[in-house]
Design a protein around this motif. Sequence first.
Motif, PDB file in Angstrom:
ATOM      1  N   PRO A 280       8.663 -17.319   0.211  1.00 19.38           N
ATOM      2  CA  PRO A 280       9.221 -16.063  -0.306  1.00 19.38           C
ATOM      3  C   PRO A 280       8.264 -14.901  -0.089  1.00 19.38           C
ATOM      4  N   LEU A 281       8.800 -13.677  -0.264  1.00 21.21           N
ATOM      5  CA  LEU A 281       7.957 -12.493  -0.246  1.00 21.21           C
ATOM      6  C   LEU A 281       6.993 -12.517  -1.432  1.00 21.21           C
ATOM      7  N   THR A 282       5.937 -11.715  -1.341  1.00 24.30           N
ATOM      8  CA  THR A 282       5.029 -11.601  -2.484  1.00 24.30           C
ATOM      9  C   THR A 282       5.773 -10.991  -3.663  1.00 24.30           C
ATOM     10  N   GLU A 283       5.216 -11.191  -4.851  1.00 28.29           N
ATOM     11  CA  GLU A 283       5.873 -10.670  -6.064  1.00 28.29           C
ATOM     12  C   GLU A 283       6.106  -9.170  -5.950  1.00 28.29           C
ATOM     13  N   ASN A 296       1.291  -5.349 -12.089  1.00 28.83           N
ATOM     14  CA  ASN A 296       0.933  -6.684 -12.543  1.00 28.83           C
ATOM     15  C   ASN A 296      -0.572  -6.715 -12.713  1.00 28.83           C
ATOM     16  N   LEU A 297      -1.034  -6.905 -13.975  1.00 29.60           N
ATOM     17  CA  LEU A 297      -2.461  -6.926 -14.269  1.00 29.60           C
ATOM     18  C   LEU A 297      -2.955  -8.317 -14.612  1.00 29.60           C
ATOM     19  N   THR A 298      -2.057  -9.325 -14.505  1.00 33.66           N
ATOM     20  CA  THR A 298      -2.475 -10.703 -14.749  1.00 33.66           C
ATOM     21  C   THR A 298      -2.865 -11.408 -13.462  1.00 33.66           C
ATOM     22  N   GLY A 299      -2.372 -10.946 -12.341  1.00 31.41           N
ATOM     23  CA  GLY A 299      -2.731 -11.512 -11.053  1.00 31.41           C
ATOM     24  C   GLY A 299      -1.565 -12.164 -10.344  1.00 31.41           C
ATOM     25  N   ILE A 309      -4.383  -7.811  -8.400  1.00 30.86           N
ATOM     26  CA  ILE A 309      -3.587  -7.045  -9.350  1.00 30.86           C
ATOM     27  C   ILE A 309      -3.101  -5.804  -8.619  1.00 30.86           C
ATOM     28  N   GLY A 310      -1.997  -5.226  -9.079  1.00 31.43           N
ATOM     29  CA  GLY A 310      -1.486  -4.084  -8.326  1.00 31.43           C
ATOM     30  C   GLY A 310      -0.442  -3.290  -9.080  1.00 31.43           C
ATOM     31  N   ALA A 311      -0.115  -2.136  -8.499  1.00 28.12           N
ATOM     32  CA  ALA A 311       0.955  -1.271  -8.996  1.00 28.12           C
ATOM     33  C   ALA A 311       1.758  -0.811  -7.794  1.00 28.12           C
ATOM     34  N   TRP A 312       3.075  -0.596  -7.993  1.00 24.81           N
ATOM     35  CA  TRP A 312       3.927  -0.263  -6.866  1.00 24.81           C
ATOM     36  C   TRP A 312       5.136   0.524  -7.322  1.00 24.81           C
ATOM     37  N   ARG A 313       5.752   1.208  -6.377  1.00 30.23           N
ATOM     38  CA  ARG A 313       7.042   1.851  -6.620  1.00 30.23           C
ATOM     39  C   ARG A 313       7.680   2.245  -5.296  1.00 30.23           C
ATOM     40  N   TRP A 314       9.004   2.377  -5.341  1.00 29.02           N
ATOM     41  CA  TRP A 314       9.761   2.862  -4.172  1.00 29.02           C
ATOM     42  C   TRP A 314       9.829   4.379  -4.247  1.00 29.02           C
ATOM     43  N   GLU A 316      11.525   7.703  -2.883  1.00 27.83           N
ATOM     44  CA  GLU A 316      12.695   8.177  -2.147  1.00 27.83           C
ATOM     45  C   GLU A 316      12.314   9.207  -1.092  1.00 27.83           C
ATOM     46  N   GLY A 317      11.317  10.037  -1.421  1.00 28.84           N
ATOM     47  CA  GLY A 317      10.931  11.063  -0.454  1.00 28.84           C
ATOM     48  C   GLY A 317      10.388  10.466   0.827  1.00 28.84           C
ATOM     49  N   LEU A 318       9.563   9.408   0.717  1.00 29.89           N
ATOM     50  CA  LEU A 318       9.001   8.755   1.899  1.00 29.89           C
ATOM     51  C   LEU A 318       9.916   7.669   2.440  1.00 29.89           C
ATOM     52  N   GLN A 319      10.910   7.271   1.632  1.00 26.53           N
ATOM     53  CA  GLN A 319      11.829   6.202   2.012  1.00 26.53           C
ATOM     54  C   GLN A 319      11.063   4.914   2.347  1.00 26.53           C
ATOM     55  N   MET A 320      10.089   4.609   1.512  1.00 25.00           N
ATOM     56  CA  MET A 320       9.358   3.361   1.663  1.00 25.00           C
ATOM     57  C   MET A 320       8.726   2.993   0.334  1.00 25.00           C
ATOM     58  N   GLY A 321       8.396   1.722   0.194  1.00 29.66           N
ATOM     59  CA  GLY A 321       7.670   1.282  -0.976  1.00 29.66           C
ATOM     60  C   GLY A 321       6.184   1.495  -0.755  1.00 29.66           C
ATOM     61  N   ILE A 322       5.482   1.897  -1.804  1.00 37.03           N
ATOM     62  CA  ILE A 322       4.040   2.097  -1.742  1.00 37.03           C
ATOM     63  C   ILE A 322       3.403   1.185  -2.786  1.00 37.03           C
ATOM     64  N   ALA A 323       2.411   0.416  -2.382  1.00 36.69           N
ATOM     65  CA  ALA A 323       1.722  -0.498  -3.289  1.00 36.69           C
ATOM     66  C   ALA A 323       0.227  -0.297  -3.158  1.00 36.69           C
ATOM     67  N   THR A 324      -0.461  -0.397  -4.311  1.00 37.47           N
ATOM     68  CA  THR A 324      -1.924  -0.377  -4.298  1.00 37.47           C
ATOM     69  C   THR A 324      -2.406  -1.616  -5.031  1.00 37.47           C
ATOM     70  N   GLU A 325      -3.344  -2.334  -4.412  1.00 36.77           N
ATOM     71  CA  GLU A 325      -3.793  -3.617  -4.943  1.00 36.77           C
ATOM     72  C   GLU A 325      -5.304  -3.714  -4.836  1.00 36.77           C
ATOM     73  N   THR A 326      -5.895  -4.585  -5.656  1.00 35.69           N
ATOM     74  CA  THR A 326      -7.313  -4.902  -5.561  1.00 35.69           C
ATOM     75  C   THR A 326      -7.502  -6.341  -6.012  1.00 35.69           C
ATOM     76  N   ASP A 327      -8.516  -7.006  -5.478  1.00 37.83           N
ATOM     77  CA  ASP A 327      -8.733  -8.414  -5.778  1.00 37.83           C
ATOM     78  C   ASP A 327      -9.008  -8.616  -7.265  1.00 37.83           C
ATOM     79  N   VAL A 328      -8.446  -9.690  -7.832  1.00 37.43           N
ATOM     80  CA  VAL A 328      -8.649 -10.014  -9.250  1.00 37.43           C
ATOM     81  C   VAL A 328     -10.130 -10.234  -9.528  1.00 37.43           C
ATOM     82  N   ASP A 329     -10.817 -10.931  -8.617  1.00 35.79           N
ATOM     83  CA  ASP A 329     -12.228 -11.245  -8.860  1.00 35.79           C
ATOM     84  C   ASP A 329     -13.056  -9.987  -9.032  1.00 35.79           C
ATOM     85  N   GLU A 330     -12.799  -8.975  -8.198  1.00 35.35           N
ATOM     86  CA  GLU A 330     -13.558  -7.733  -8.322  1.00 35.35           C
ATOM     87  C   GLU A 330     -13.125  -6.940  -9.539  1.00 35.35           C
TER      88      GLU A 330
END
Length: 876
Positions: A280-283, A296-299, A309-314, A316-330
């Motif tokens: 499947p696709l990532t969460e 998602n701050l649990t990992g 962990i990461g935050a995301w949203r679709w 409409e202006g860019l017509q794409m999803g944008i996600a920002t993530e960083t490794d749980v360990d760090e």
Amino acid sequence: MIRSLGVALKPAIVAVLVSMVVVVAAGTVIGQLSSQTRADLDQQLQATLEGSIFQVKRRLDERKTAVYHWANEPELIQSIEALLGKDSTIATSVGNEIDERLVGILKHGYNDYKLLDKQGRVLASHSGRDIGQTLPMDELDEFIFRAWQGSVEASHPFIVSRAWKNKDGGGSEGLPVMLILAPVVGKNKETISLLAFELDPDDIFIPSFHYNQVGKTGETYGLNRDGMLLTESKYSAQLREIGLLTEDIRHSDLHLMLIDPGINLVTYPSAITNLSQNRPLTEMAQAISRGEQGSNLTGYADYRGVPVIGAWRWDEGLQMGIATETDVDEAFALYQKTVINIQIGVTSVLVFILLATILYSRSVRQGLYLRHQRDAIINNTAEGLITIDARGLMTIVNPSAAKMFGYDVDEMVGKNVSMLLPREERAAHDVYIRNSTIHEPMVLSKVRELSGCRKDGSLFPIELTVSPMKLGEDKYFVGILRDITDRYQQQQALRDAKDLAEQANKAKSEFLSSMSHELRTPLNSVLGFSQLLSVDELTEDQRESVAMISRSGKHLLDLINDVLDLSQIESGKVDLSLRAVNIRQLIAEIEPFLKTQLPQLRLTLTSEYFSQSDIWVMADYMKLKQVLLNLLSNAAKYNRPHGHIIIAISQQKTDKVRISVRDTGYGIEEKYKQTLFEPFNRLGKENSDIQGTGIGLTISRELTTLMHGDLGFESTKAGSVFWVELPIAEQPLGYNINNESTAEERDTMTEQGKIIKVLYIEDNPANMMLVRRLLMRHSQYQLLEAETAEEGIEMARKVLPSIVLMDINLPGMNGFEALEIMKREGLTEKMAIVALSANALVTEVERGHYAGFDAYLTKPVDFTELMDTLQNMAER
């Protein structure tokens, strides 16, 4: 017995109760720390996400605005309407005209332009290879539709159907591109075509997504609803190493589905061979495909299987999803470390309680020992440590803090901490302490810089970190202080050094400008009168003397120009015009200059070309000519008697042309090779008869680099070869080697049959005499003379000359001020104004053109250039 048992149990009960309190307190602290850590991470992720989206939109809006402006140029619209007409006889010329208007825009970071019809078919492009083809409408249909309705659109990245140059300079297939589309509105106010510019998505997304992330492992990227990566991943090299991308794919965007591999492929790269094809696709990608916004701050596992962990949203202006993530360990490294430290501390406390219970008889002594140990740690800590209570009173002060502020410890304990602040801030600090609950989130556990006040009243910079502490019901604050006076002094020293360097650079520029003017003014007379004398009837000795004066003056002028060139290169003020240059024609133009020196030096010159056809390179014509003249001049000066000079043109790989200048001289000694390109280094020839400044090669290499080329050399005792490598260019459309008028044609055009009045405003008598004698040889010109700008303006009002020659540095009013007055009075509409100045710096020439001079000539004046300019001005 029961009493004895109670007395025995009492320490155990107390120990159990204290242990429970410690464990609960530690659990509470850990829980609060966990909550605070997650809240801080969520805030950072959301801020990074919003900031990245904002940066992308800002960059795209800048591009849209520019393309909209270009699409609304009336001349371009007129050309496009002509192209869309059915007259095929003019289609090619109109297409060339459109290309001439748009090709200059490509240097602003675009690969190509395209004119599109409503079905996405390419009507015109700079490359020309895709004309008549239809763009991939599956990816672009919606954007083309909206653009045709009148909006400016930025498409998704999509795979380009042709090869184009990548960042390494080589051609690559399958690279992603974007289009910025703007409607072209015709005379009937309806969209007649779309103007689209093709650009590299990395230019938009990498500066916005890769440089402002959460931690070192942080990453922001875009994806579509199907889970396809739309922007370049910062882990592209890693993806090829673990096998998620093949080695022939240089970019991850549009080549990677964001699938959860179910295992950390970075840790276990060999597991990729066992992955199921239906993972499947990532969460995060699943949430985007459902149009959900969240975090998602649990990992969860990213597309590499790495817990993040990461935050995301679709958007409409860019017509794409944008996600920002960083490794749980760090992300949780500091939290985990703190928890371990707390656990170690709690364990230590419990062990201490157990030992205290068992060794009840020695508890007091052991307690005193531990207190002494704590005090020793606090007292020997190099950083200042101060603990205050809820009222702001200092309860603990270590010696480092007391020394920092110039007090004894006893003078500080029990006093309000505001005494350590500047007097004007103390009252506000007391109010702050009373309302500390409101302000705590903004200052706790954060590093701040502020001013401290010593006992003697002097202020100094400190760095403060405040942490909360509760002892029972009482609240305390622990402050760690550092004196950062040295850091501030270093920063100030750096600022002072920067200011000093800027002042020195400004002084150098002013000095060069002044010296250029002061040297060129007498040189104008030397070279000018030597030119006049050279056409008079002279004896052989006199002619030889005049020639020697002319050569020496020109040599001095070359020295001045070399120093100015080097200064302009160092200051970054060299303007280049890169275009296709015909090497064969350029060398044919250079050879006559060199051949005049060959007989007296007993040298021969030959040229070798790898092709019989014309050879074109991308370069600045005049700068390349300057480089080659310098190399050829060196080959002549440092050659052997009866030696040879060979100009060899060869092709390097498929995209470079090498121009080699080989001599049969004595070569360059090994000890000089490392310093060959150092400015003013004559390589041991300082006391020889060979003239030069030692900066020609330095200027040549810098100019070649600015033209995106390379300059190198090889040298043996049998001679040296210097070579310049430049990118190959295509022959310009419509090029005609015979498109320039001949000297005879220009002479014919100069025969006007009328007197041309020329007003010369000049305060230097020698310069005035020079121009007077020159124009006396040309009967069609009548010279009028004025020594000041004021006198010249008055004469221009009365006589209305056709041309005004004007010096810049005049007594009283200068040339720029005089030009402004003449513009206000409308005199510039009736006559041509030409600057004739010794101010030869590029900035001064540009200033002259910007001010409105019709031409700007520099001293020493070249008679041919001056007469051509006068003729051109007279024919307007």
